[in-house]
Structures are given as C-alpha cells and as structure tokens.
Design an enzyme around this catalytic site. Structure first.
Site, short mmCIF file in Angstrom:
data_model
loop_
_atom_site.label_atom_id
_atom_site.label_comp_id
_atom_site.label_asym_id
_atom_site.label_seq_id
_atom_site.Cartn_x
_atom_site.Cartn_y
_atom_site.Cartn_z
CB SER A 1 -9.24 -7.72 -4.68
OG SER A 1 -8.01 -7.96 -4.03
CE1 TYR B 1 -7.47 -2.02 -4.19
CE2 TYR B 1 -7.17 -4.12 -3.10
CZ TYR B 1 -7.29 -3.38 -4.25
OH TYR B 1 -7.26 -4.01 -5.48
P1 NAP Z 1 -3.73 0.35 -13.00
O1 NAP Z 1 -2.73 -0.20 -13.95
O2 NAP Z 1 -3.33 1.44 -12.08
O3 NAP Z 1 -5.01 0.79 -13.85
C1 NAP Z 1 -6.10 1.45 -13.26
C2 NAP Z 1 -6.62 2.47 -14.22
O4 NAP Z 1 -7.75 3.12 -13.60
C3 NAP Z 1 -5.58 3.56 -14.54
O5 NAP Z 1 -5.60 3.88 -15.90
C4 NAP Z 1 -6.09 4.73 -13.68
O6 NAP Z 1 -5.72 5.98 -14.21
C5 NAP Z 1 -7.59 4.52 -13.76
N1 NAP Z 1 -8.29 5.29 -12.74
C6 NAP Z 1 -7.86 5.61 -11.49
N2 NAP Z 1 -8.78 6.36 -10.87
C7 NAP Z 1 -9.81 6.53 -11.74
C8 NAP Z 1 -11.04 7.22 -11.68
N3 NAP Z 1 -11.38 7.94 -10.61
N4 NAP Z 1 -11.86 7.18 -12.74
C9 NAP Z 1 -11.50 6.50 -13.85
N5 NAP Z 1 -10.34 5.83 -13.98
C10 NAP Z 1 -9.50 5.84 -12.93
O7 NAP Z 1 -4.29 -0.79 -12.05
P2 NAP Z 1 -4.76 -2.31 -12.35
O8 NAP Z 1 -3.87 -3.18 -11.57
O9 NAP Z 1 -4.95 -2.53 -13.79
O10 NAP Z 1 -6.16 -2.29 -11.58
C11 NAP Z 1 -7.41 -2.48 -12.22
C12 NAP Z 1 -8.39 -3.06 -11.22
O11 NAP Z 1 -7.93 -4.34 -10.77
C13 NAP Z 1 -8.56 -2.21 -9.95
O12 NAP Z 1 -9.92 -2.21 -9.56
C14 NAP Z 1 -7.71 -2.96 -8.93
O13 NAP Z 1 -8.15 -2.73 -7.61
C15 NAP Z 1 -7.98 -4.38 -9.36
N6 NAP Z 1 -7.00 -5.35 -8.88
C16 NAP Z 1 -5.69 -5.27 -9.27
C17 NAP Z 1 -4.79 -6.20 -8.77
C18 NAP Z 1 -3.33 -6.18 -9.16
O14 NAP Z 1 -2.56 -6.93 -8.57
N7 NAP Z 1 -2.93 -5.38 -10.15
C19 NAP Z 1 -5.22 -7.19 -7.88
C20 NAP Z 1 -6.55 -7.23 -7.50
C21 NAP Z 1 -7.44 -6.31 -8.02
P3 NAP Z 1 -4.38 6.69 -13.61
O15 NAP Z 1 -3.27 5.75 -13.85
O16 NAP Z 1 -4.30 7.97 -14.40
O17 NAP Z 1 -4.67 6.91 -12.15
#
Ligand code: NAP
Length: 255
Positions: free
Chosen positions: A144, A159
């Site tokens: 991130s 976080y």
């Molecule tokens: P997202 O749309 O919420 O997707 C995350 C996925 O991970 C969801 O399907 C969630 O399932 C699943 N998950 C949560 N807890 C879990 C567990 N214990 N075991 C297995 N799967 C689990 O979020 P995203 O934005 O795509 O995030 C993906 C990654 O990118 C994360 O590591 C996040 O920190 C990172 N990131 C995102 C951003 C951003 O702006 N979006 C920025 C920097 C970094 P549920 O929905 O059922 O909980």
C-alpha cells in the site's frame, strides 16, 4: 505465447476487488488460477467468470488467518490442481479506528487487521513455500501507500503497521529465497475503488478530493489498474526483479 502459460497461480482474497481482477488477468495470460477467498460463493463466482471467458480456474474457501487450513489448502491444491508457481497475497481488510478511539474498537482493529494482513500473508506463504521453492516461484504481495506512510483517511494504525510489515516481509523473503530462484515483490496500490473504501467514498467526498489533489494522475484507481503490474512481476519480464515494490498509486508517493 501468453506471459503466464504453464503457471499455476494462487490468489488470496480473489472473490472481489483487486484479487478478482488479478485472477482474471492471470487467466487471460494463460495461468491456471486457484481462486481463494474467505467467502466461498464469491470465490466460485470469480472462477466461473474466468471459465466463462475461456480461462482455467478452480475455487476454494480459505480464511488466511487459519494457519492449519492454509497448510491443508496447499496440500489440496497440490493434489487436485498441481504445482503452484505463483502466489499473490492479496487478502486484506481495513479498520478506521485511531489509537485514541474506544478501547474495544482499537483493540479489535489491531487484532483483526494484523491477523489477516500480516499473519495471513505469513500463513499462506509458509504453507505454499515448498511448492514455490521447487518451482522457482514468484510471490506478489499487496502492500500500500501505507507501506511507507500513514494516511488519515481515516485509517487504523494497525493497517499502516501491517502494510509496513508486508514490505519488510517482502524484502526479507526476497533476500532469503533468491538462491532458490524465487522472486518476491510487492505492489503498492493507491486509492483503488473497491468495497474496502466504499463507505469512505460515499460518506466523505471531500476526503477523496483531497486525496486526488495529491495524485498526479488526478483520478482514483480501478482494480484493473493493478493487473498489469501483477502480471509483470509474476512473469519472466521481471526475471531480474526481486525485493521491489511497484507503486500503482497514480504518483501519490512522488509529491
Ligand atoms: P476487497 O474488495 O474488500 O477484497 C478483499 C477480499 O479479501 C474480499 O473478497 C474479502 O472477503 C477477502 N478477505 C477478507 N478477509 C479474508 C480472510 N481472512 N481470508 C481470505 N480472504 C479474505 O478489497 P481490495 O481493495 O480488493 O483489497 C485487496 C488488497 O489490496 C488488500 O490487501 C488491501 O489492503 C490492498 N489495498 C487496497 C487499496 C484500495 O484502495 N482498495 C489500497 C491499497 C492496498 P469479504 O469481502 O467476504 O470480507
């Protein structure tokens, strides 16, 4: 020849958002994708989308916080799918409680976020490590902007600590596994529109504006913006790249 032909790629948290987009992108580049998510239906939907598009995918439910389940999953994938050569540690959650918030909320954030974002990365990596070492594997961890600084979006200190940890873990693994031909890198997404920040975007448009005023490319990211970097790092195009973090943040960290 597609860039990831003959690879088997595991993507955690691939039932939604960035993980789903990366899984689809890897399949388009010829990989057989193992879609893992805590939500079985969401994982199955991602796999179905890949199959519908002519790709290869299977899906399983996995909660990355459960260490024994990760070990069992690595065995199941080896038996039922084959030798894994790519791992994307994408599963992650956020929390919005600062250190001065209510005690129970701060403690809950700390425990849950570290369990998923940091221990989860360790659990899955450790479980799949024998396969990755045997196959000159590639690991892509999702860091991130908060691998470098703390954003007041608002965001929990857990976080920021977890994402700093992901970068440290990436570097440590890259240093140790280079001799096995395993490359370990991270991607640093900026503000990507997914469910993880849906509430903030809806409730605080001013905050999004402030964020964008600090983003040279002047827009939020989409999950698809992460696909190219993820394919690059997993492919032979990045054959001499390890221990790096590739920012996909619209330039946020440059200003
Ligand atoms: P997202 O749309 O919420 O997707 C995350 C996925 O991970 C969801 O399907 C969630 O399932 C699943 N998950 C949560 N807890 C879990 C567990 N214990 N075991 C297995 N799967 C689990 O979020 P995203 O934005 O795509 O995030 C993906 C990654 O990118 C994360 O590591 C996040 O920190 C990172 N990131 C995102 C951003 C951003 O702006 N979006 C920025 C920097 C970094 P549920 O929905 O059922 O909980």
């Amino acid at each position: 020849m597609p860039l990831l032909a003959n690879h088997i790629a595991v993507v955690t948290g691939a039932g939604a958002g960035i993980g789903r987009a990366i899984a689809a992108g890897y399949a388009r580049e010829g990989a057989r994708v193992v879609v893992l998510d805590i939500n079985m239906d969401a994982a199955a939907e991602t796999a179905q989308q890949i199959l519908n598009a002519g790709g290869k995918a299977e899906s399983f439910a996995l909660d990355v916080t459960k260490r024994n389940d990760c070990v069992a999953m690595a065995k199941q994938v080896a038996d039922r799918v084959g030798a894994v050569s790519i791992l994307v540690n994408n599963a992650g959650i956020v929390g919005r409680n600062g250190m001065t918030g209510a005690d129970d909320a701060v403690i809950r954030d700390w425990e849950n976020i570290i369990a998923v974002n940091l221990n989860g990365v360790f659990n899955v990596t450790h479980a799949f490590l024998p396969a990755l070492r045997a196959n000159k594997g590639r690991i892509v961890n999702i860091g991130s902007i908060q691998s470098f600084l703390h954003l007041r979006t608002p965001s929990s200190p857990a976080y920021t600590a977890s994402k700093h940890g992901v970068l440290g873990f990436t570097r440590a693994l890259a240093a140790e596994l280079g001799k096995d031909g395993v490359r370990v890198n991270a991607i640093g997404p900026g503000f990507i529109e997914t469910a993880i920040n849906e509430k903030v975007r809806a409730s605080n448009p001013e905050l999004v504006k402030t964020f964008l005023s600090h983003t040279p490319l002047g827009r939020t990211g989409k999950p698809e913006d992460l696909v190219g970097p993820a394919i690059f790092l997993a492919s032979d195009l990045a054959g001499y790249v390890t221990g790096a973090i590739l920012m996909a943040d619209g330039g946020y960290l440059t200003v």
